[in-house]
Design an enzyme around this catalytic site. Structure first.
Site, PDB file in Angstrom:
ATOM      1  N   HIS A 160       0.816  -1.223   0.000  1.00 36.62           N
ATOM      2  CA  HIS A 160       0.000   0.000   0.000  1.00 36.62           C
ATOM      3  C   HIS A 160       0.848   1.271   0.000  1.00 36.62           C
ATOM      4  O   HIS A 160       0.342   2.345  -0.271  1.00 36.62           O
ATOM      5  CB  HIS A 160      -0.927   0.002   1.220  1.00 36.62           C
ATOM      6  CG  HIS A 160      -2.010  -1.031   1.120  1.00 36.62           C
ATOM      7  ND1 HIS A 160      -3.322  -0.721   0.858  1.00 36.62           N
ATOM      8  CD2 HIS A 160      -1.972  -2.384   1.213  1.00 36.62           C
ATOM      9  CE1 HIS A 160      -4.041  -1.825   0.800  1.00 36.62           C
ATOM     10  NE2 HIS A 160      -3.259  -2.852   1.019  1.00 36.62           N
ATOM     11  N   ASP A 363       3.768   9.155  -0.824  1.00 37.68           N
ATOM     12  CA  ASP A 363       2.524   8.474  -0.461  1.00 37.68           C
ATOM     13  C   ASP A 363       2.237   7.386  -1.483  1.00 37.68           C
ATOM     14  O   ASP A 363       2.348   7.631  -2.691  1.00 37.68           O
ATOM     15  CB  ASP A 363       1.366   9.497  -0.478  1.00 37.68           C
ATOM     16  CG  ASP A 363       0.358   9.236   0.631  1.00 37.68           C
ATOM     17  OD1 ASP A 363       0.166   8.062   0.978  1.00 37.68           O
ATOM     18  OD2 ASP A 363      -0.216  10.211   1.138  1.00 37.68           O
TER      19      ASP A 363
HETATM   20  C1  GDG Z   1      -1.985   3.826   3.353  1.00 36.99           C
HETATM   21  C2  GDG Z   1      -0.946   4.458   2.417  1.00 36.99           C
HETATM   22  C3  GDG Z   1      -2.651   4.409   0.586  1.00 36.99           C
HETATM   23  C4  GDG Z   1      -8.115  10.692   7.740  1.00 36.99           C
HETATM   24  N1  GDG Z   1      -8.460  11.471   8.779  1.00 36.99           N
HETATM   25  C5  GDG Z   1      -9.645  11.007   9.238  1.00 36.99           C
HETATM   26  C6  GDG Z   1     -10.018   9.917   8.451  1.00 36.99           C
HETATM   27  N2  GDG Z   1      -9.066   9.735   7.537  1.00 36.99           N
HETATM   28  C7  GDG Z   1      -9.118   8.688   6.511  1.00 36.99           C
HETATM   29  C8  GDG Z   1      -9.191   9.260   5.132  1.00 36.99           C
HETATM   30  C9  GDG Z   1      -8.691   8.096   4.287  1.00 36.99           C
HETATM   31  C10 GDG Z   1      -7.705   7.412   5.235  1.00 36.99           C
HETATM   32  O1  GDG Z   1      -7.969   7.885   6.552  1.00 36.99           O
HETATM   33  C11 GDG Z   1      -6.270   7.791   4.911  1.00 36.99           C
HETATM   34  O2  GDG Z   1      -5.895   7.132   3.751  1.00 36.99           O
HETATM   35  P1  GDG Z   1      -4.614   7.556   2.923  1.00 36.99           P
HETATM   36  O3  GDG Z   1      -4.627   6.814   1.653  1.00 36.99           O
HETATM   37  O4  GDG Z   1      -4.649   9.029   2.731  1.00 36.99           O
HETATM   38  O5  GDG Z   1      -3.346   7.265   3.819  1.00 36.99           O
HETATM   39  P2  GDG Z   1      -2.754   6.105   4.811  1.00 36.99           P
HETATM   40  O6  GDG Z   1      -3.539   5.988   6.044  1.00 36.99           O
HETATM   41  O7  GDG Z   1      -1.332   6.475   4.998  1.00 36.99           O
HETATM   42  O8  GDG Z   1      -2.888   4.737   3.989  1.00 36.99           O
HETATM   43  C12 GDG Z   1      -1.651   5.293   1.340  1.00 36.99           C
HETATM   44  C13 GDG Z   1      -3.570   3.671   1.541  1.00 36.99           C
HETATM   45  O9  GDG Z   1      -2.815   2.953   2.531  1.00 36.99           O
HETATM   46  C14 GDG Z   1      -4.465   2.670   0.804  1.00 36.99           C
HETATM   47  O10 GDG Z   1      -3.730   1.787   0.035  1.00 36.99           O
HETATM   48  O11 GDG Z   1      -3.428   5.246  -0.252  1.00 36.99           O
HETATM   49  O12 GDG Z   1      -0.701   5.803   0.441  1.00 36.99           O
HETATM   50  O13 GDG Z   1      -0.031   5.274   3.144  1.00 36.99           O
HETATM   51  O14 GDG Z   1      -9.719   7.197   4.006  1.00 36.99           O
HETATM   52  O15 GDG Z   1     -10.516   9.664   4.862  1.00 36.99           O
HETATM   53  N3  GDG Z   1     -11.164   9.225   8.622  1.00 36.99           N
HETATM   54  C15 GDG Z   1     -11.998   9.647   9.634  1.00 36.99           C
HETATM   55  N4  GDG Z   1     -11.657  10.680  10.441  1.00 36.99           N
HETATM   56  C16 GDG Z   1     -10.516  11.393  10.287  1.00 36.99           C
HETATM   57  O16 GDG Z   1     -10.257  12.323  11.050  1.00 36.99           O
HETATM   58  N5  GDG Z   1     -13.149   8.998   9.834  1.00 36.99           N
END
Ligand code: GDG
Length: 482
Positions: A160, A363
């Site tokens: 990921h 990322d």
């Molecule tokens: C890893 C990889 C890859 C954020 N703040 C809140 C909240 N979030 C949710 C977002 C989104 C998720 O968390 C974050 O996803 P990301 O993709 O931005 O980043 P990582 O957590 O680092 O995930 C990344 C991912 O895996 C999938 O393969 O894209 O590159 O690092 O869904 O909305 N959700 C809530 N409250 C918050 O305050 N409910």
């Protein structure tokens, strides 16, 4: 149809689990009756087996239409595996922060040990035609450990986060180990073409690795396919949720414009860089003072790791300085929330925001970029300002505004451009982005990966057949004369 076995560090818990990965695979699992295996920390005595048993048992979590089982690992071992090797070695390595790597022998030992225990436990539950899908950097060695247990099933792996560059991989003392772990899989899925190129580069530098014409790799006695499968979101449902909840998610006066960011508080997400660019914007474009609000949600994560404590302090200082400088009575330009916001509320906030600020330094994909697009009102959409270092830039870069996290001036100008963009241009850019986010959604991602794993398994059966024919063994039963 053969059963799908998904293995990840964290398993969907509760009766109504949510989260990208679970949503992605839930339909497939429900259709096929799959098994999901995860890891939790706890007292080994909690397990159904004897604590000192040489083969660790998995604990059942009934309650959903697919099976869930969990390996329990004692807290000290878990910390060295999870906070230690996974998040103080591999995470910084994969995000280009070799300066933060904390190589300790006991971390690596714990990492290998947890993967070994998991493999031993899982092997007991496998059926010969199961397809296995392993997720993320916590479990690089799992296929290798499963092969040690004699498992011959097709095993796929999805990373990921970004794949590290060949130069950075050199920071691991045991470089060849990573290649050996990867080669034990049949299919390695990465987020972007850039990651595939980095992974190929790592193999290219190793003696004994052969790049084949079809893009696969032969390493020692194994053949592994490498491909990119950019992860998506449940875009349609997310858009509907945003439309439902935006009325309750207003933050600022009608007159002022909202800029939003939502991330885990991680040093890879470029949060100080965004704060500095916002400061620069208010400094250089005073027409926005009093008229824009930047809301940065930074949900707490890995707070036991030093680097995460440091970035938290840095953000507290920066946000205090910006607000001290540009606030007025009744106006606070930057709202920095160090907590998690309810998902419904978050979707509504995205929809109300004129700018989605997604500026990581590195990322794998970044789902927030896709969620922001899905949440917009197509008639009056906001603008996505995206870092070229997010994996999402490969799919969305043409129609988002691309900002450089290392250049505050350029990022500030992007925010200014986004806030000033005419409606028709916003609509055109958003329509193109939405088309991508809707068509390459999470179901598309899961299905593409699983199809590639199935095809690979069929190719291998075919090659085995050919090998038998070459050796003069007939795979067919002789027909008896009547
Ligand atoms: C890893 C990889 C890859 C954020 N703040 C809140 C909240 N979030 C949710 C977002 C989104 C998720 O968390 C974050 O996803 P990301 O993709 O931005 O980043 P990582 O957590 O680092 O995930 C990344 C991912 O895996 C999938 O393969 O894209 O590159 O690092 O869904 O909305 N959700 C809530 N409250 C918050 O305050 N409910």
């Amino acid at each position: 149809m053969s059963r799908l076995v998904v293995i990840s560090n964290r398993m969907p818990l509760g009766d109504n689990p949510s989260g990208g990965l679970v949503v992605a695979l839930r339909d497939t699992m429900e259709e096929q009756g799959g098994l999901w295996v995860g890891i939790a920390q706890g007292d080994e005595a909690d397990q159904s087996g004897a604590p000192q048993s040489p083969v660790p048992r998995l604990q059942d979590h009934p309650g959903l239409s697919f099976d869930r089982k969990c390996l329990t690992v004692p807290p000290e071992l878990y910390d060295d595996y999870y906070l230690g090797y996974s998040n103080s070695v591999l995470w910084p390595l994969c995000h280009g922060r070799t300066d933060l790597i904390d190589l300790q022998q006991r971390y690596r030992k714990a990492y290998i040990e947890v993967n070994r225990r998991l493999a031993k436990a899982v092997a007991l539950y496998l059926k010969p035609d199961d397809r296995i899908w392993v997720h993320d950097y916590h479990l690089f060695p799992l296929a290798d450990a499963l092969r040690e247990e004699g498992v011959l099933n097709p095993i796929g792996f999805f990373l990921h986060i970004p794949f590290p560059s060949a130069a950075n991989v050199g920071a691991l003392t045991h470089v060849g180990e990573l290649a050996k772990w990867l080669a034990a899989y049949d299919l390695v899925g990465l987020q972007t073409n850039r990651d595939v190129a980095s992974c190929l580069e790592v193999f290219r530098t190793l003696p004994g690795a052969q790049m084949l014409m079809d893009g696969s790799i032969r390493y020692r006695d194994r053949m592994v396919d490498l491909k990119s499968f950019p992860i998506g979101i449940e875009a349609k449902a997310f858009g509907q949720m945003a439309a439902r909840t935006c009325g309750q998610s207003t933050l600022a006066d009608d007159d002022s414009k909202l800029v939003i960011g939502a991330d885990r508080l991680d040093y890879s997400k470029g949060l100080p860089q965004r704060f500095l660019a916002f400061d620069h914007l208010l400094e250089t474009r005073d027409e926005w003072r009093g008229r824009i609000n930047y809301l940065q949600i930074a949900s707490p994560t890995r707070e036991d790791v030093q680097a995460y404590r440091e970035i938290r302090e840095e953000l507290e200082q920066l946000s205090g300085a910006i607000n001290g400088r540009f606030s007025d009575i009744g106006y606070t330009p930057l709202q920095y929330l160090h907590r998690t916001v309810d998902r419904n509320r978050l979707a509504g906030l995205y929809r109300n925001a004129k700018v989605g600020l997604v500026i990581p330094l590195a990322d794998g994909m970044n789902l927030v970029a896709k969620e922001y697009v899905a949440a917009q009102d197509p008639a009056d959409p906001g603008v996505l300002v995206l870092s070229g270092f997010a994996g999402a830039a490969e799919q969305l870069g043409e129609h988002a505004l691309i900002a450089n996290p290392y250049d505050s001036h350029q990022m500030a100008e992007c925010i200014h451009k986004a806030l000033s963009m005419p409606l028709t241009e916003r609509q055109e850019r958003h329509a193109a982005l939405l088309e991508n986010v809707l068509s390459e959604d999470v179901a598309w991602w899961a299905n593409s990966f699983l199809k590639a794993l199935r095809d690979k398994a069929m190719d291998e059966d075919f090659l085995q057949l050919l090998a038998q024919l070459r050796e003069g063994q007939s795979p067919l039963k002789p027909v008896e004369a009547s």
